[in-house]
Design a protein around this motif. Sequence first.
Motif, PDB file in Angstrom:
ATOM      1  N   ASN A  55       0.856  -0.993   0.202  1.00  0.00           N
ATOM      2  CA  ASN A  55      -0.092  -0.164   0.476  1.00  0.00           C
ATOM      3  C   ASN A  55       0.984   0.574   0.163  1.00  0.00           C
ATOM      4  OD1 ASN A  55       1.355  -0.448   2.808  1.00  0.00           O
ATOM      5  ND2 ASN A  55      -0.973  -0.102   4.094  1.00  0.00           N
ATOM      6  N   ASP A  80      -4.617   6.221  -4.105  1.00  0.00           N
ATOM      7  CA  ASP A  80      -5.219   6.246  -3.097  1.00  0.00           C
ATOM      8  C   ASP A  80      -6.572   5.266  -3.180  1.00  0.00           C
ATOM      9  OD1 ASP A  80      -4.864   8.395  -2.196  1.00  0.00           O
ATOM     10  OD2 ASP A  80      -5.763   9.571  -3.898  1.00  0.00           O
ATOM     11  N   ARG A  83      -4.998   2.299  -1.999  1.00  0.00           N
ATOM     12  CA  ARG A  83      -5.177   2.308  -0.422  1.00  0.00           C
ATOM     13  C   ARG A  83      -6.664   2.320   0.312  1.00  0.00           C
ATOM     14  NH1 ARG A  83      -0.688   6.900   0.846  1.00  0.00           N
ATOM     15  NH2 ARG A  83       1.121   5.874   1.131  1.00  0.00           N
ATOM     16  N   VAL A 112     -12.919  10.007   3.290  1.00  0.00           N
ATOM     17  CA  VAL A 112     -12.190   9.416   1.777  1.00  0.00           C
ATOM     18  C   VAL A 112     -13.651   8.951   1.131  1.00  0.00           C
ATOM     19  CG1 VAL A 112     -10.810   7.343   1.434  1.00  0.00           C
ATOM     20  CG2 VAL A 112     -10.355   8.893   2.794  1.00  0.00           C
TER      21      VAL A 112
ATOM     22  N   ALA B 256      -1.877   7.086   6.150  1.00  0.00           N
ATOM     23  CA  ALA B 256      -1.939   7.021   4.960  1.00  0.00           C
ATOM     24  C   ALA B 256      -2.812   5.570   4.658  1.00  0.00           C
ATOM     25  CB  ALA B 256      -0.090   7.002   4.262  1.00  0.00           C
ATOM     26  N   ALA B 257      -2.694   4.330   5.397  1.00  0.00           N
ATOM     27  CA  ALA B 257      -2.897   3.314   4.559  1.00  0.00           C
ATOM     28  C   ALA B 257      -4.510   3.802   4.955  1.00  0.00           C
ATOM     29  CB  ALA B 257      -2.533   2.648   6.403  1.00  0.00           C
ATOM     30  N   LEU B 258      -5.498   4.475   5.329  1.00  0.00           N
ATOM     31  CA  LEU B 258      -6.956   4.295   5.213  1.00  0.00           C
ATOM     32  C   LEU B 258      -7.195   5.656   4.433  1.00  0.00           C
ATOM     33  CD1 LEU B 258      -7.357   5.359   8.874  1.00  0.00           C
ATOM     34  CD2 LEU B 258      -8.575   3.720   8.225  1.00  0.00           C
ATOM     35  N   GLY B 259      -6.287   6.088   3.338  1.00  0.00           N
ATOM     36  CA  GLY B 259      -6.341   6.881   2.233  1.00  0.00           C
ATOM     37  C   GLY B 259      -6.900   8.296   2.467  1.00  0.00           C
ATOM     38  N   LEU B 260      -6.028   8.834   3.051  1.00  0.00           N
ATOM     39  CA  LEU B 260      -6.231  10.157   3.861  1.00  0.00           C
ATOM     40  C   LEU B 260      -4.938  10.871   3.150  1.00  0.00           C
ATOM     41  CD1 LEU B 260      -8.154   9.170   5.968  1.00  0.00           C
ATOM     42  CD2 LEU B 260      -7.142  11.109   7.767  1.00  0.00           C
ATOM     43  N   GLN B 264      -5.826  16.585   4.584  1.00  0.00           N
ATOM     44  CA  GLN B 264      -6.739  15.732   5.795  1.00  0.00           C
ATOM     45  C   GLN B 264      -5.840  15.006   6.581  1.00  0.00           C
ATOM     46  OE1 GLN B 264      -7.893  12.661   2.936  1.00  0.00           O
ATOM     47  NE2 GLN B 264     -10.445  14.100   2.609  1.00  0.00           N
TER      48      GLN B 264
END
Lengths: 249, 355
Positions: A55, A80, A83, A112, B256-260, B264
Motif C-alpha cells: 500500500n 489512493d 489504499r 475518503v 496514509a493507509a486509510l487513504g487520507l 486531510q
Amino acid sequence: MTNATDIAIKITGMNKYYGAFHALKNINLEVKKGERVVVCGPSGSGKSTMIRCINRLEEHQDGTIVVMGTELNDNLDNIDEIRREAGMVFQHFNLFPHLTVLENCTLAPMLVRKESRKDAEATAMEFLEKVKIPHQAEKYPGQLSGGQQQRVAIARALCMKPDIMLFDEPTSALDPEMISEVLDVIVSLAEDGMTMICVTHEMGFARNVANRVIFMDEGEVVEQNSPSEFFDNPQNERTKEFLSQILGH
Amino acid sequence: MSAEVSFGRKVRRDFFATPLDSVITLAFSALLIYLLYGVLSWGIFNAIWGGDSADVCRADGAKHGACWTVINVRWRLILFGLYPYEEQWRSAIACMVILVTAVLSCIPYFWTGKRLALTWISGFAAFYLLMKGGILGLPLVVERDWGGLSLTVFIFSSVAMIGMPMSIVIALMRRSKLPLIARPTAFLIDVTRSLPLLSIMFTAAVVIPFVLPQWLQGDKLYRIIIGFAIFFAAYQAEIIRGGFQAVPSGQEEASAALGLNYWQNLWYIMLPQVFRAALPPTINQFVITFKETSLVVLIGFFEVLASGAAAFGTAEWKFAYKEVYVFVGLIFFVFVLSLSRYGAYLERRLSVEQR
C-alpha cells in the motif's frame, strides 16, 4: 491456471533498496481472492517491508505490484484506490489518540469515502460489535488495553470496507494474555472469507488459519507451502533452522 | 504515605524536622511577613484612595502611603492614551470586543476553522470600525491617535492571528522533503530570529516606506504589526516543528493507509496532535509576545505602558510613578495570568483525552 480476476495481489520481480542495502530481492508473489497468507521469517528479513510496499508506505524500486487490478505506480489516483482497497493493521496499533474509538472508525469513511456521519457511525458500531468492544466507543484509545486497542485498529480498517487486509505483526506488541483476543478476531475475519496477508510469529495461528505460509530471509522468499507441508516437511535449510529456533522450546 | 496526616504533623514534618529546618523556616517567615507588611502598608493601610487632585496626597498630615488618587484622576489617559476624550467610549467598547472575541475563541465550541475565522474576522471588523470611525456618524480617529489598552490588545491579537497561520506554513516549508524549500526557509527563520524585534519594528516603520510604493504601505501601525507577526512566526514555527517531531511516525502511516490525503492528514491527524505537544511553549510564546507589545512605544505608539508613563508625566503627578506602574503592572498581570491559567486548563483537558 488461475483466472486474472481471481487474483487479489500480484507482485512480480519487485526489488527494494535502502540506499545501497538491497532490502527486497526479486519478490514474486500472487495472492488469490479469499486466500490467507502468513509471512514469517527472522527479524530484518524484509517481511514487514514487503507488505508495506503493497500500500505504498514504502516505495519499491522495480518490478510491478498489482492490487485488485490496479497497478501501484506513481499515479496518485492509483495509490489512493489501492489504499481504499487494502486495510492495514500495525504492530503498534497507531490509533489516533486525540479521537475517540468511534471517531477513529468514522474519520476515514467520512473523509475518503464521503459517507454521511450517520452511515459511518452505523458501520463503525457494526464492526466494533464484531471486534467485541461496542461499549468502548466513546472512550479514547489511551483508556483501553493493548488488546482492545488492536481490536479497534482492526475495526477501523474494516470500516473502509477493504477487499484485502494487511496485518503487520498484529500481536507482537501485546502482552501474552491479550494475544488470543486479537487472533480470535482475525480468525473470524478469515472465516468470513477476507483476503489477508499476515506477518506474524504466531505459528499456531499460521498452521490453523493460513492457506499458505511464506518464509522470508534476507529479503528473499525462501520457501512457500501449505501450512502442513511447511511445518512438517520444510525443504530449505534456512527454513528448518528458523523453525527449530521458533518451535524448539 | 498516608493521606490522613494531620495538618500540624505535616507542618512539623515538612518545615520543622531538624533544628536547622526550624531556623530556616522561621527566618524566611519573618522576612516574608516583613515584606508583606511593607507592601500592604504602602498599598493599602497608609494609602490615599479618593480625591481629584494631587494636593490630597501632598497636604500636611496626609498619609505617606500610595497615592491612588492618580489612578482616580488619570485612568482614562492610561487606558485610552491619546484617543480623543469624547470618543473614548468607542475605544472601551472596541477593547471589549477584542477581549470577548479572544474569550469566545478559547471555548471548544468555536474550535472549527470556519467558526474561528468568522469570530475573528467579525471581531477585528467591529474593532476597526469603532476605533477608526469615519462612517455611521462616528468621527474619524486615525491610527496615530489610537492608544492605551485597546492598542495593546489589538496589536497582540493581530500579531497572534496573522503570525499563527504564518508559523504553520513556515513550519511545513521547513519540514519539506525538497531541500530547495526546506533550506531557504531554515535560513530565513534563523535570520529573523537573530534580529532584535526592535530593529524589525524600525525597519517596518521607517525603512519600508522608502522601498514600497505608497499604495502598498498602509499605516505605520499595520506595517509594525506585520513585522511583529513575521518575528512571532519565526519563533512559533520552530515550536510547531518541535510539535511535529513529537508525533510518532505511525500516525502518518495509519492515516496514509486509510487513504487520507496530505491536507486531510495535516488537518485531522497531525495538527491536533502537534498543538497538543506544542502547547506549553506556545503559551510561553504568547506571554512573551503580549509583553513585547510595549516596544511599539519606541516607534511612537502609546500602548498601555507608554500612556501610563504619560499619566505621571506632568509636574502635578510626577511623584506618583510608582502607583501608575503598579496599576499598569496589574493590568499586564491579569492578562498574562489568564493566558497561563487558560494554558494550564487546556493541558489538563487534553491530557484527559490523551490518556
